[in-house]
Design a protein around this motif. Structure first.
Motif, PDB file in Angstrom:
ATOM      1  N   LEU A  81      60.244  51.647-103.687  1.00 30.64           N
ATOM      2  CA  LEU A  81      59.090  52.304-103.020  1.00 30.64           C
ATOM      3  C   LEU A  81      58.938  51.764-101.673  1.00 30.64           C
ATOM      4  CD1 LEU A  81      56.561  52.793-105.804  1.00 30.64           C
ATOM      5  CD2 LEU A  81      57.970  54.455-105.062  1.00 30.64           C
ATOM      6  N   PRO A  82      59.993  52.135-100.654  1.00 29.29           N
ATOM      7  CA  PRO A  82      59.717  51.496 -99.318  1.00 29.29           C
ATOM      8  C   PRO A  82      58.834  52.178 -98.414  1.00 29.29           C
ATOM      9  CG  PRO A  82      61.817  52.968 -99.514  1.00 29.29           C
ATOM     10  CD  PRO A  82      60.959  52.899-101.011  1.00 29.29           C
ATOM     11  N   VAL A  83      57.829  51.319 -98.083  1.00 28.06           N
ATOM     12  CA  VAL A  83      56.723  51.781 -97.160  1.00 28.06           C
ATOM     13  C   VAL A  83      56.684  50.970 -95.959  1.00 28.06           C
ATOM     14  CG1 VAL A  83      55.555  53.068 -99.086  1.00 28.06           C
ATOM     15  CG2 VAL A  83      54.762  50.964 -98.065  1.00 28.06           C
ATOM     16  N   LEU A  84      55.797  51.383 -94.950  1.00 25.31           N
ATOM     17  CA  LEU A  84      55.594  50.525 -93.842  1.00 25.31           C
ATOM     18  C   LEU A  84      54.127  50.141 -93.929  1.00 25.31           C
ATOM     19  CD1 LEU A  84      56.382  49.012 -91.007  1.00 25.31           C
ATOM     20  CD2 LEU A  84      55.682  51.050 -90.052  1.00 25.31           C
ATOM     21  N   PHE A  85      53.870  48.739 -94.067  1.00 29.74           N
ATOM     22  CA  PHE A  85      52.472  48.184 -93.901  1.00 29.74           C
ATOM     23  C   PHE A  85      52.084  47.691 -92.733  1.00 29.74           C
ATOM     24  CE2 PHE A  85      54.565  47.144 -98.087  1.00 29.74           C
ATOM     25  CZ  PHE A  85      53.560  47.895 -98.909  1.00 29.74           C
ATOM     26  N   VAL A  86      51.116  48.417 -91.946  1.00 31.56           N
ATOM     27  CA  VAL A  86      50.805  47.701 -90.819  1.00 31.56           C
ATOM     28  C   VAL A  86      49.303  47.120 -90.939  1.00 31.56           C
ATOM     29  CG1 VAL A  86      50.051  48.496 -88.431  1.00 31.56           C
ATOM     30  CG2 VAL A  86      51.699  49.713 -89.495  1.00 31.56           C
ATOM     31  N   VAL A  87      49.358  45.661 -90.671  1.00 30.50           N
ATOM     32  CA  VAL A  87      47.991  44.903 -91.233  1.00 30.50           C
ATOM     33  C   VAL A  87      47.527  44.700 -89.490  1.00 30.50           C
ATOM     34  CG1 VAL A  87      47.218  42.897 -91.930  1.00 30.50           C
ATOM     35  CG2 VAL A  87      49.382  43.981 -92.961  1.00 30.50           C
ATOM     36  N   MET A  88      46.342  45.138 -89.508  1.00 30.05           N
ATOM     37  CA  MET A  88      45.628  44.904 -88.177  1.00 30.05           C
ATOM     38  C   MET A  88      44.968  43.478 -88.593  1.00 30.05           C
ATOM     39  SD  MET A  88      44.168  48.311 -86.574  1.00 30.05           S
ATOM     40  CE  MET A  88      44.738  50.009 -86.732  1.00 30.05           C
ATOM     41  N   ASN A  89      45.515  42.538 -87.980  1.00 28.64           N
ATOM     42  CA  ASN A  89      45.014  41.331 -88.447  1.00 28.64           C
ATOM     43  C   ASN A  89      44.058  40.464 -87.156  1.00 28.64           C
ATOM     44  OD1 ASN A  89      44.597  38.548 -89.216  1.00 28.64           O
ATOM     45  ND2 ASN A  89      47.005  38.057 -89.385  1.00 28.64           N
ATOM     46  N   ASN A  90      42.682  40.641 -87.583  1.00 25.87           N
ATOM     47  CA  ASN A  90      41.826  40.157 -86.316  1.00 25.87           C
ATOM     48  C   ASN A  90      41.373  38.747 -86.942  1.00 25.87           C
ATOM     49  OD1 ASN A  90      40.298  40.903 -88.300  1.00 25.87           O
ATOM     50  ND2 ASN A  90      39.168  42.318 -87.181  1.00 25.87           N
ATOM     51  N   ALA A  91      41.985  38.107 -88.285  1.00 22.52           N
ATOM     52  CA  ALA A  91      41.617  36.851 -88.750  1.00 22.52           C
ATOM     53  C   ALA A  91      40.128  37.030 -88.939  1.00 22.52           C
ATOM     54  CB  ALA A  91      41.974  35.833 -87.920  1.00 22.52           C
ATOM     55  N   MET A  92      39.588  37.930 -89.373  1.00 25.29           N
ATOM     56  CA  MET A  92      38.331  37.831 -90.028  1.00 25.29           C
ATOM     57  C   MET A  92      38.034  39.050 -90.905  1.00 25.29           C
ATOM     58  SD  MET A  92      35.821  39.159 -86.865  1.00 25.29           S
ATOM     59  CE  MET A  92      36.427  38.902 -85.303  1.00 25.29           C
ATOM     60  N   VAL A 146      47.779  51.359 -93.586  1.00 24.33           N
ATOM     61  CA  VAL A 146      47.274  50.625 -92.289  1.00 24.33           C
ATOM     62  C   VAL A 146      46.105  50.007 -93.252  1.00 24.33           C
ATOM     63  CG1 VAL A 146      46.258  50.923 -90.136  1.00 24.33           C
ATOM     64  CG2 VAL A 146      47.839  52.546 -90.777  1.00 24.33           C
ATOM     65  N   ILE A 147      46.015  48.630 -92.946  1.00 27.26           N
ATOM     66  CA  ILE A 147      45.134  47.895 -93.546  1.00 27.26           C
ATOM     67  C   ILE A 147      44.531  46.763 -92.513  1.00 27.26           C
ATOM     68  CG2 ILE A 147      45.698  48.488 -95.976  1.00 27.26           C
ATOM     69  CD1 ILE A 147      47.786  46.292 -96.147  1.00 27.26           C
ATOM     70  N   GLY A 148      43.505  46.190 -92.911  1.00 24.72           N
ATOM     71  CA  GLY A 148      43.013  45.206 -92.325  1.00 24.72           C
ATOM     72  C   GLY A 148      43.797  43.672 -92.789  1.00 24.72           C
ATOM     73  N   ASP A 149      43.444  42.576 -92.186  1.00 25.23           N
ATOM     74  CA  ASP A 149      43.897  41.298 -93.152  1.00 25.23           C
ATOM     75  C   ASP A 149      43.154  40.913 -94.182  1.00 25.23           C
ATOM     76  OD1 ASP A 149      41.767  41.109 -90.913  1.00 25.23           O
ATOM     77  OD2 ASP A 149      41.873  38.974 -91.034  1.00 25.23           O
ATOM     78  N   GLY A 150      41.722  41.446 -93.994  1.00 22.84           N
ATOM     79  CA  GLY A 150      41.067  41.164 -95.195  1.00 22.84           C
ATOM     80  C   GLY A 150      41.585  42.051 -96.578  1.00 22.84           C
ATOM     81  N   ALA A 151      41.560  43.181 -96.061  1.00 23.88           N
ATOM     82  CA  ALA A 151      42.118  44.055 -97.139  1.00 23.88           C
ATOM     83  C   ALA A 151      43.483  43.850 -97.748  1.00 23.88           C
ATOM     84  CB  ALA A 151      42.062  45.811 -96.679  1.00 23.88           C
ATOM     85  N   TYR A 152      44.367  43.542 -96.829  1.00 24.31           N
ATOM     86  CA  TYR A 152      45.786  42.957 -97.349  1.00 24.31           C
ATOM     87  C   TYR A 152      45.448  41.790 -98.600  1.00 24.31           C
ATOM     88  CZ  TYR A 152      50.435  41.198 -97.227  1.00 24.31           C
ATOM     89  OH  TYR A 152      51.767  40.678 -97.348  1.00 24.31           O
ATOM     90  N   MET A 153      44.861  40.872 -97.976  1.00 23.42           N
ATOM     91  CA  MET A 153      44.642  39.550 -98.932  1.00 23.42           C
ATOM     92  C   MET A 153      44.115  40.246-100.458  1.00 23.42           C
ATOM     93  SD  MET A 153      45.524  36.831 -97.319  1.00 23.42           S
ATOM     94  CE  MET A 153      44.666  35.337 -97.850  1.00 23.42           C
TER      95      MET A 153
END
Ligand SMILES: Cc1ncc(C[n+]2csc(CCOP(=O)(O)OP(=O)(O)O)c2C)c(N)n1
Ligand SMILES: [Mg+2]
Length: 581
Positions: A486-497, A463-470
């Motif tokens: 290595l299949p995992v699920l990425f959940v990006v909480m994207n608040n565009a900031m 579970v990561i933010g849009d910033g952390a993902y970038m």
């Protein structure tokens, strides 16, 4: 510094291979299962050694290619954090070392043991196998390559000759594994690892023992027990006690027996089941103010002093493997007593002392207080979640709750700080891992891959933010997931900031110009790419989620792709503000 490249006595028979081959065999013998690598010209002897091992069947660590150093080290971090084994990482000389420092800092602050290594530009301009043969070999050399990373690691050295190989590696691993654990750094000049290996075979197992942990001091334990026995409102604050899984069980017993409430402040490991009656959540603020004795167990920052402070008469006891956090330049939390030792040993010693000094009435009074606090906490959470549930764009509390509903009871959740753990339930150790206190962004996605490597059978979510993902080098991360299965699920909480940057600006200047501006600079991240398509481009499954009601089914689809198709998946969840970092 003496550099010995010419060895006096060369082996008489045909050598078994180069030093790199002996090095890899030694690592495997010492239990290093994986070598995460990002290569350059310095790798030539190593690649040759791997090819030779493939032919001869000699055991060597499995090579894990990573196309960025940040990814290599964060994967190693995730792997070491879950398995507690020591992985090795090798990067390309000075430039690779420069790229890996941020991830190394994360691992160092979390006491994750890693053998970090880097090649060194060939030292000689001609004359030896491995001497300089590329124009980069002049400019990439540094006076003190290790100097860049020296402050971050526990130990650094350069392998100078074949004869010293076993001593150097065993010392590196023993120091990394000795508590408080941490990364060490070894540079490997190209001519040295290209030279013929020495015989005979090194002794197995290692002759360099890992040092034991100091036992808690008996008189300090007696004093601490007196402080805790007298307290009406005792409080335990921890952050990483659960790094030792035996501490998890010990704390469950101890807190229950003596009615000691426990708060996990910014946890990186789990220290108590979510449903445990002594679990008072993640915010120490109000409880710290009320407490008359605080037991800080493995917590670098048990509370934020500018927001809450213990009362004058409150006794504060700091315990841990390094209770003063001696690697931190400044840390001024009040401290009446500091006890060095493992949480399990300290809790066991305190239990024995408290058995004789606490009466049942006092414990019952504490218990009543704690159960009221738990009820209040549950009510606050329910109100907040009810409000969050209807929000669009999605609220992180609702996303966290939906993740909790979707995951298995034994899933591993890696949180690069955007998940709200209070809306999730974790009942056993090692099911939740938070990002390092150093907060070098770009960790979570890679750490999740490392966790999956350590526990291939587990369902793993990042579970990561849009910033952390970038920050995570997404193309490199998705490539590694596909390449290494290595299949995992990425959940990006994207608040565009960069929400944390905004929150910090508003906290400092609540009535300032930036607060009144519609578009303060260095906060908004407009024109972000469609993250779900980046995952798709690497062969994964991707979905954009904008509707709060659609999230549960999207999570199920993502998890099912991961489990049934063994493909990575990414949900790009369009969120509003609301984080806590
Ligand atoms: C390597 C690095 N660079 C910069 C930062 C500063 N920083 C801390 S949080 C943050 C924003 C993270 O954004 P995101 O992951 O989208 O989460 P949000 O704050 O929006 O919830 C930044 C830039 C950092 N921690 N690490
Ligand atoms: Mg963000």
């Amino acid at each position: 510094m003496e550099t010995r490249l010419e060895r006096k006595s060369r082996p008489k028979q045909k050598p078994p291979g180069n030093v790199a081959a002996a090095y890899l065999a030694l690592l495997a013998d010492r239990g290093v299962d994986y070598l995460f690598g990002n290569a350059g010209t310095d790798f030539a002897p190593l690649i040759e050694a791997y090819a030779q091992a493939a032919r001869t069947g000699v055991a060597v660590p499995r090579p894990i290619l990573a196309t960025h150093e940040n990814l290599a080290v964060a994967m190693a971090h995730g792997y070491g954090m879950v398995s507690r084994r020591i992985p090795a990482v090798m990067v390309h000389v000075s430039v690779g070392t420069a790229n890996m420092i941020c991830a190394a800092l994360n691992a160092a602050r979390e006491n994750v043991a890693i053998l970090l290594t880097a090649g060194r530009s060939p030292l000689t301009e001609t004359g030896l196998p491995g001497s300089r043969d590329g124009y980069i070999h002049w400019a990439q050399e540094m006076y003190d390559q290790a100097g860049m990373i020296r402050e971050v690691v526990k130990w650094d050295y350069e392998l100078r000759n074949a004869e010293q190989l076993t001593t150097v590696i065993d010392r590196a691993l023993a120091i990394a594994a000795t508590e408080p654990r941490g990364p060490v750094y070894l540079s490997l000049p190209r001519e040295v690892i290209a030279a013929p290996a020495c015989e005979p075979e090194p002794a197995s197992p290692s002759q360099s023992a890992v040092a034991t942990i100091a036992a808690p001091d008996a008189s300090a334990i007696a004093t601490a027990a007196r402080m805790l026995a007298r307290a009406t409102y005792p409080l335990i604050v921890t952050t990483t006690a659960g790094r030792d899984p035996t501490a998890f069980a010990a704390l469950a017993q101890f807190t229950e027996r003596f009615a000691m409430p426990l708060v996990e402040h910014r946890p990186r490991y789990l220290s108590l089941p979510s449903s445990h009656p002594m679990n008072l959540g993640f915010d120490p603020g109000g409880l710290v103010r009320k407490a008359d004795a605080i037991l800080v167990l493995e917590s670098d920052v048990p509370w934020i002093p500018s927001r809450a402070a213990p009362s004058r008469g409150c006794k504060v006891i700091h315990c841990g493997l390094d209770p003063l956090f001696t690697r931190y330049p400044i840390r001024g939390f009040p401290c009446d007593l500091a006890i060095t030792g493992s949480t399990a040993a300290i809790v066991s010693a305190l239990s024995a002392a408290l058995e004789d000094s606490m009466d049942d009435d006092a414990i019952a009074r504490r218990r009543r207080f704690i159960s009221k606090e738990r009820e209040a906490l549950a009510a606050t959470r329910k109100t907040a979640l009810d409000a969050a549930a209807r929000k669009m764009p999605l609220h992180p509390a609702w996303v966290s709750h939906c993740i909790d509903r979707a995951k298995h009871a034994r899933s591993i959740v890696i949180n690069e700080y955007t998940l709200f753990p209070e809306y999730c339930s974790f009942e056993a150790p090692d099911l939740y891992f938070g990002s390092s206190s150093a907060s070098g962004l770009g960790w979570g996605a890679a750490a999740a891959l490392g966790a999956k490597l350590a526990r291939p059978e587990a369902q793993v979510l990042a579970v990561i933010g849009d910033g952390a993902y970038m920050f995570s080098n997404p193309a490199a991360v998705h490539h590694a997931s596909a390449l290494h299965d290595l299949p995992v699920l990425f959940v990006v909480m994207n608040n565009a900031m960069w929400g944390a940057v905004e929150r910090s600006t508003l906290a400092m200047y609540p009535d300032g110009f930036a607060a009144k501006s519609n578009d303060p600079c260095f906060v908004g991240l407009e024109k972000l790419p469609a993250f779900e398509k980046i995952c798709e481009a690497a062969g994964g499954y991707g979905e954009r989620v904008e509707d709060p009601g659609a999230l549960p089914a999207a999570l199920q689809r993502g998890l099912s792709v991961v489990a049934n198709e063994r493909r990575q998946a990414l949900l790009n969840v369009i969120c509003g503000p609301g984080g806590t970092a």
